[in-house]
Design a protein around this motif. Sequence first.
Motif, PDB file in Angstrom:
ATOM      1  N   ARG A  44      26.537  39.277  43.898  1.00 56.72           N
ATOM      2  CA  ARG A  44      27.355  39.183  42.577  1.00 56.72           C
ATOM      3  C   ARG A  44      28.572  39.576  42.835  1.00 56.72           C
ATOM      4  NH1 ARG A  44      27.636  42.309  37.677  1.00 56.72           N
ATOM      5  NH2 ARG A  44      26.692  44.233  38.749  1.00 56.72           N
ATOM      6  N   ARG A  45      29.090  41.022  43.525  1.00 55.35           N
ATOM      7  CA  ARG A  45      29.900  41.289  43.905  1.00 55.35           C
ATOM      8  C   ARG A  45      30.963  40.455  44.496  1.00 55.35           C
ATOM      9  NH1 ARG A  45      27.380  46.320  44.449  1.00 55.35           N
ATOM     10  NH2 ARG A  45      26.965  46.430  46.412  1.00 55.35           N
ATOM     11  N   ASN A  83      32.088  38.106  42.297  1.00 55.11           N
ATOM     12  CA  ASN A  83      33.055  38.092  41.396  1.00 55.11           C
ATOM     13  C   ASN A  83      34.628  38.676  41.615  1.00 55.11           C
ATOM     14  OD1 ASN A  83      35.030  40.071  39.390  1.00 55.11           O
ATOM     15  ND2 ASN A  83      33.149  40.208  38.579  1.00 55.11           N
ATOM     16  N   HIS A 130      38.287  36.295  40.566  1.00 54.04           N
ATOM     17  CA  HIS A 130      39.242  37.182  40.358  1.00 54.04           C
ATOM     18  C   HIS A 130      40.380  36.655  41.549  1.00 54.04           C
ATOM     19  CE1 HIS A 130      36.765  39.748  37.507  1.00 54.04           C
ATOM     20  NE2 HIS A 130      38.298  39.768  37.737  1.00 54.04           N
ATOM     21  N   LEU A 152      28.740  34.017  33.280  1.00 55.02           N
ATOM     22  CA  LEU A 152      29.830  33.759  33.952  1.00 55.02           C
ATOM     23  C   LEU A 152      31.198  34.460  33.595  1.00 55.02           C
ATOM     24  CD1 LEU A 152      31.320  33.026  36.719  1.00 55.02           C
ATOM     25  CD2 LEU A 152      31.728  30.953  35.045  1.00 55.02           C
ATOM     26  N   GLU A 186      30.308  37.839  32.760  1.00 54.20           N
ATOM     27  CA  GLU A 186      30.745  38.638  34.322  1.00 54.20           C
ATOM     28  C   GLU A 186      32.308  38.633  34.072  1.00 54.20           C
ATOM     29  OE1 GLU A 186      29.299  40.495  37.424  1.00 54.20           O
ATOM     30  OE2 GLU A 186      27.567  39.316  35.885  1.00 54.20           O
ATOM     31  N   MET A 187      32.764  37.806  33.847  1.00 48.02           N
ATOM     32  CA  MET A 187      34.089  37.836  34.636  1.00 48.02           C
ATOM     33  C   MET A 187      35.245  38.137  33.330  1.00 48.02           C
ATOM     34  SD  MET A 187      35.019  36.512  37.133  1.00 48.02           S
ATOM     35  CE  MET A 187      36.602  36.463  37.343  1.00 48.02           C
ATOM     36  N   LYS A 188      34.333  39.210  32.412  1.00 50.10           N
ATOM     37  CA  LYS A 188      35.049  39.252  30.890  1.00 50.10           C
ATOM     38  C   LYS A 188      36.196  38.266  30.967  1.00 50.10           C
ATOM     39  CE  LYS A 188      35.092  43.976  32.204  1.00 50.10           C
ATOM     40  NZ  LYS A 188      34.032  43.982  33.222  1.00 50.10           N
TER      41      LYS A 188
END
Length: 802
Positions: A205-206, A209, A213, A258, A261-263
């Motif tokens: 997950r990290r 992410n 980004h 998603l 997770e990605m704000k």
Amino acid sequence: MLCRAALSPLVRSPGWCFVLSPRAIAAISHLYLPRHNQRLRNESIRCWSSIPFITMPLSRTHGKSFAHRSELKHAKRIVVKLGSAVVTRGDECGLALGRLASIVEQVSVLQNQGREMMIVTSGAVAFGKQRLRHEILLSQSVRQALHSGQSQLKDMAIPVLEARACAAAGQSGLMALYEAMFTQYSICAAQILVTNLDFHDEQKRRNLNGTLHELLRMNIVPIINTNDAVVPPPEPNSDLQGVNVISVKDNDSLAARLAVEMKTDLLIVLSDVEGLFDSPPGSDDAKLIDIFYPGDQQSVTFGTKSRVGMGGMEAKVKAALWALQGGTSVVIANGTHPKISGHVITDIVEGKKVGTFFSEVKPAGPTVEQQGEMARTGGRTLAALQPEQRAEIIYRLADLLTDQREEILLANKKDLEEAENKGRLALPLLKRLSLSTSKLNSLAIGLRQIAASSQESVGRVIRRTRIAKDLDLEQVTVPIGVLLVIFESRPDCLPQVSALAIASGNGLLLKGGKEAAHSNQILHHLTQEALSIHGVKDAVQLVNTREEVEDLCRLDKLIDLIIPRGSSQLVRNIQKAAKGIPVMGHSEGICHVYVDTDASVEKVTRIIRDSKCEYPAACNALETLLIHRDLLRTPLFDQIIDMLRVEQVKIHAGPKFASYLTFSPSEVKSLRTEYGDLECCIEVVDSVQEAVEHIHKYGSSHTDVIITENEKTAEFFLQHVDSACVFWNASTRFSDGYRFGLGAEVGISTSRIHARGPVGIEGLLTTKWLLRGDNHIVSDFSEHGSMKYLHESLPLPQRNTS
């Protein structure tokens, strides 16, 4: 090494230095691997490497979703989820290329605005199914030709294709298609395939992410899909498991996971329906839900899922609510409709009313749709009242305008102070915004005129015909239904229009300018107080929500007539935006005064001064002065010019007038100009016929005047000028409902149908037919039937003139 070399122009861009992770390079490496079309690949590299990279700070701190649609334009990071029904063709075998190209174009536009766009896409299975079917058919045809010794094909059965195999065959082709499309806009795309385990494994997950980004940081559009080639079949009851966990069983849940997770600021879910309905779309009572709030699930009945894909609307709603709780705003909309799919994404980001918007903030009052329903129900009750009861309501409103003048003027003072402090309103608009004791007294007088003249408005019989023995037909007046009146900077418009709507039995939606918010609020409160005496308070509604005018103009199921009161630009915008709703009004007030050779010296300057200078911002003010050629260089002409100079009216010369002068005023840019200020155009004509032709060519069919003592010339002008109002020896400013004795007006119409000129009560009525019979059937009137048509005109019932 090939990937790093391809990226080197970007890395070496002046002022920038990116350290690329292996994961980011892997995500985009497919863009640069040699394939059958190497020339296209090279062009892609060159285009992408020349993009100027822009970094923008997020327009807001993530953590709370947007409360209103109008705030969506501030969304910085956006996920667009494309459902299977959106990207696939109707035959479910292959992609809808035109639709996909339009979506890519919209995403590219937003990306190039500096937003961070991500796409969650379906379509790999459909694309793979197309490829595999083609391969199977080709293989079978070759085998059959070899076996039979001929190339003629017989019917061949195609085996059922397994979805995971289709996905494996379709992923590369789908991504290549996205890549080619985005290249046209100099945008790079990257492919990311995920499974449920990628979100449940903390390290994966990290990694995911971080990769996303980094791609966004480099202005790359990530294209994400579930890895359907290896994903297991969905487990039952594993859709959503609480606020903090969402299982990825389809692309709806993937997009929601998603987005949180990605704000992400905004998640746009495109499907094959307009949005969320309160019952299955297509059912008789199904209504599109404009705004959906958490806790409203009980009011919705879900139908079956779409023709393709894993999820249905219920899955979309659950995923949307989960994303909303995580701080991401959500809109579910139609991505397949040919009329809107070409701009659906950009429309949503611009805050337009498209699809269903999910919000955690419930408005204090009713929605505009609810107000429309209330106005319709209240209007029908209002129309059913006795004429004396409707008149009583209007008399009460007139009394309240004078009794509560101090409160009204205090609210109006607040509006004036705010407008002056902001400095946004021009002087003519400030004058329109201002109320005074004399204005309120005039309003009250006008309302009493309306009340007195409204006794025989609704239900008046205008035609009676005896069709046959004991079969009588009547045509009677009835209200139009629900009116939407949009007005700018004119709080005095609210009680005028309300009184006319009450007198004609119409429901009314009012949308005033925010510059008059305080004045409109108290005037609407007084209107509802007057309506309450007969229990029809809801018949007149003031729209206070953030609804854009363009969105209101789309409510064709709630509104029967739109009446704009404001600038010509406002009227034009409404006429353009109205979808299936008639608009009554005029876009411009280009009013003419023609001075004939037989004009009276005493009358000319008085009428011209009043027409131009009494209220130059009004739509019935003089804009073009036509002067007969024989009057040039006469004392009368000099008097006209001197008067205009004294009144500080700026003069623009028409082409013919300028040709007669050595030193002329500034020549007019257009003879079709509404100045709305102390300005006017002067033009020369050779005859009354030429004056009429000029008016027809450059006028707006509003109000036109002749000044002459020659009755024959005047009658020619009156009969031949095709405008809503045509006057002889009178100011253009008489074109007004109050001055016509209508009490007030909802506006001045230059339309060719229905009402024309100042529109009072009569213009807000239509008719219906009432037929009273006694066991009559059409077959009785056939050639061998027992009855004959009479079609006799019957006398109208006596009107109550008391």
